[in-house]
Design an enzyme around this catalytic site. Structure first.
Site, short mmCIF file in Angstrom:
data_model
loop_
_atom_site.label_atom_id
_atom_site.label_comp_id
_atom_site.label_asym_id
_atom_site.label_seq_id
_atom_site.Cartn_x
_atom_site.Cartn_y
_atom_site.Cartn_z
N GLU A 1 -1.18 -0.56 -10.02
CA GLU A 1 -0.53 0.27 -8.36
C GLU A 1 -1.54 0.91 -8.05
O GLU A 1 -1.70 1.30 -6.66
CB GLU A 1 0.86 0.80 -8.79
CG GLU A 1 1.59 0.99 -7.91
CD GLU A 1 3.78 0.38 -7.71
OE1 GLU A 1 3.94 -0.18 -8.30
OE2 GLU A 1 4.34 0.62 -6.99
N ASP B 1 -2.90 0.96 -4.22
CA ASP B 1 -2.31 2.20 -3.09
C ASP B 1 -3.82 1.87 -2.53
O ASP B 1 -4.02 1.95 -1.20
CB ASP B 1 -2.18 2.75 -4.06
CG ASP B 1 -0.34 2.36 -4.29
OD1 ASP B 1 0.22 3.60 -4.26
OD2 ASP B 1 0.20 1.19 -3.67
N SER C 1 4.93 -3.01 -2.62
CA SER C 1 4.19 -1.64 -3.29
C SER C 1 2.29 -2.08 -2.00
O SER C 1 1.18 -1.06 -2.27
CB SER C 1 4.03 -1.12 -4.10
OG SER C 1 3.85 -1.70 -5.16
#
Lengths: 186, 374
Positions: B77, B81, B286
């Site tokens: 993650e 990002d 996300s």
């Protein structure tokens, strides 16, 4: 006494394991969210600077001598900072409980303090700190499975205390299987 | 043809040319935050840009890291990002916020809540990036009202300062839980805060081509049970509720609540480089959130170069402009309760705003035209 967060979930999230009661001398940091002021005014200002129909949208404002469309952090602090009574009441309460290394933020509406587990359990009646491990990174945390209460005198001054119930979040990203398509892909 | 989403696929779909990058001459900046005690490695970012960043000017390292970067393995993650925020918000100074470990090994427990620590940072730093993309969400019903109301006030403080906060809408569709024996949809917070911009997820109609987008069935969306509907979105929501042919039973959701998401972007089939390994088919909102955030940073770049202030809290203007500059997504529904009544189907997308993809996905040149002036 009163409970600031009666509706906060306290069940153990999947993947977390209790390691038993925390050592009374163990130290932990807690975050006290202090009651702010002028929130109505803050809400009006947000719309004034964000809503195209507002007559002041896009205009430059003189924020105490600083021209700009938005507030600075110092302007926001001046607007929402807790009252002197709130600051004094909470600091006295924490000092009496033996809290140490307390530090605040520029807006003064949060206070972060270090206490021993023993002191924290005396300060926040009903709280009982346990150690847990879990999550993808085998994270260790100290949390209370029981609700905490504050003296009624604090009700006008504290919104909630952070660090007692909420566990670190988990990721919801997924790696999906490669999609299949009818036509052959060169 | 393509074998999964890469920066080139994103930039093609959203009409970003090689010229659509930061100038490197302004004080523009952007940030991504995740609270999973995950770390990212600059070496992954450099490898990612070596593999996928050849066609646009970009920075190969972040400008500022807040929070201790562990020596541990990188997290997918955290890697995703940064890599996609810096692919759409290319050549713009980028900060990364990741929370330090909770036990510093001295018997003292940072029993802090990582998300709360990030909020304290916002209240303690005068100079912050203009755009923040945040991958964090919890079920509304698992959080206390006092906590959500106070966090909502923290978002108001950020909006007054001209910061743009983008939150992922969640990856469980409408969600589902049982209240006194009856199923209901399960809204997510902070996605349901009226003072943030919430980003949903889409997929390509054909996963191996750059085509129009349809709903990604995981895209979080729905109506808050805590926050009333803000005036800026009443007209759009009423229009949807009056015209959608696929509405779930009204007992499943609170039609007077803050409805979300506000916008969307691709959330399906990403390539990510983490721990030096290229990983395909990574999916989740996300991913769509940093993509949309990077595009808003580019728009801020143009605004700053034109002497205008940054965008700030976007929603009132977004709804006022009725989604101008966005590709409207009108096909597909997201998931929800697996029962006889709704059979796993939550809300469905439709013309204009909908509680699955909001107003739709970014068409950069058109969006720039509608947002460049104050």
């Amino acid at each position: 006494s009163y409970s600031p967060e009666p509706d906060q979930q306290r069940t153990l999230p999947p993947g977390w394991v209790s390691l038993g009661r925390a050592d009374p001398e163990e130290e932990l940091s807690l975050t006290f969210a202090l009651r702010q002021q002028n929130l109505e005014r803050l809400s009006e200002l947000v719309l004034a600077v964000s809503d195209p129909v507002s007559p002041r949208y896009g205009a430059c404002w003189d924020w105490g001598g600083i021209w700009g469309k938005y507030l600075t952090l110092e302007d926001v602090a001046e607007l929402v900072q807790p009252s002197t009574l709130t600051l004094r009441t909470v600091q006295k309460w924490l000092l009496a409980a033996g809290a140490r290394n307390c530090h605040s933020v520029i807006t003064q509406d949060f206070l972060i303090c270090w206490l021993s587990v023993r002191q924290a359990e005396l300060l926040l009646s009903g709280a009982e700190f346990h150690r847990y491990v879990g999550g993808p990174a085998e994270t260790h945390v100290v949390r209370s499975p029981h609700p905490y209460q504050l003296p009624k005198a604090l009700a006008p001054h504290v919104d909630f205390v952070g660090g007692l119930h909420r566990f670190p979040p988990t990721s919801s990203l997924r790696q999906r299987p490669k999609p299949q398509v009818a036509e052959a892909v060169g | 043809l393509h074998l999964g989403v890469t920066p080139s696929v994103i930039r093609e779909r959203y009409n970003l040319t090689a010229q659509d990058v930061g100038s490197g001459t302004t004080n523009n900046s952007q940030a991504c935050a995740q609270f999973l005690e995950q770390y990212f490695h600059n070496s992954d970012l450099a490898e990612f840009m070596r593999l996928f960043g050849g066609k646009f000017a970009h920075q190969a390292s972040v400008a500022h890291v807040v929070g201790k970067q562990g020596r541990g393995r990188a997290g997918i993650e955290a890697s995703l990002d940064v890599e996609y925020l810096m692919s759409t918000g290319a050549n713009i100074s980028t900060w990364v916020y990741s929370n330090p470990g909770t036990a510093d090994g001295t018997g003292r427990h940072e029993s802090q809540e990582p998300f709360l620590q990030w909020l304290l940072l916002l209240s303690n730093q005068s100079a912050l990036p203009y755009v923040h993309t945040v991958s964090y969400g919890d079920d509304e019903d698992s959080l206390s009202t006092a906590y959500m109301q106070r966090v909502n006030t923290e978002f108001m403080k950020a909006a007054a300062r001209g910061l743009t906060l983008l939150f992922a809408s969640g990856d469980s569709g409408a969600g589902c839980w049982s209240v006194s024996g009856r199923h209901q949809f399960r809204p997510s917070f902070p996605a349901s805060s009226p003072y943030v911009t919430t980003v949903g997820g889409t997929s390509f109609q054909n996963p191996f081509r750059v085509t129009n987008e349809v709903v990604d069935y995981i895209s979080g969306g729905g109506f808050s049970n805590v926050f009333p509907q803000p005036s800026y979105q009443e007209e759009a929501v009423t229009q949807y509720l009056n015209s959608s042919p696929h509405l779930p039973p009204s007992s499943y959701f609170n039609a007077t609540g803050r409805a979300y998401p506000d916008v969307a972007a691709l959330s399906d089939g990403y390539w990510v480089v983490s721990n030096n390994v290229p990983i395909p088919w990574v999916s989740g909102t996300s991913a769509s959130t940093p993509v949309f955030g990077g595009l808003l940073s580019l728009i801020n770049e143009h605004r700053i170069l034109s002497g205008h202030p940054p965008l700030g809290f976007l929603n009132p203007r977004l709804y006022k402009q009725r989604g101008a500059g966005l590709f409207d997504v009108t096909h597909g529904c997201h998931e929800s309760c697996l029962n006889e009544e709704v059979q796993g189907e939550g809300f469905c997308s439709g013309p204009g705003w909908d509680p699955v993809t909001g107003w739709g996905t970014p068409n950069f040149p058109a969006l720039l035209k509608t947002l460049i002036n104050p």
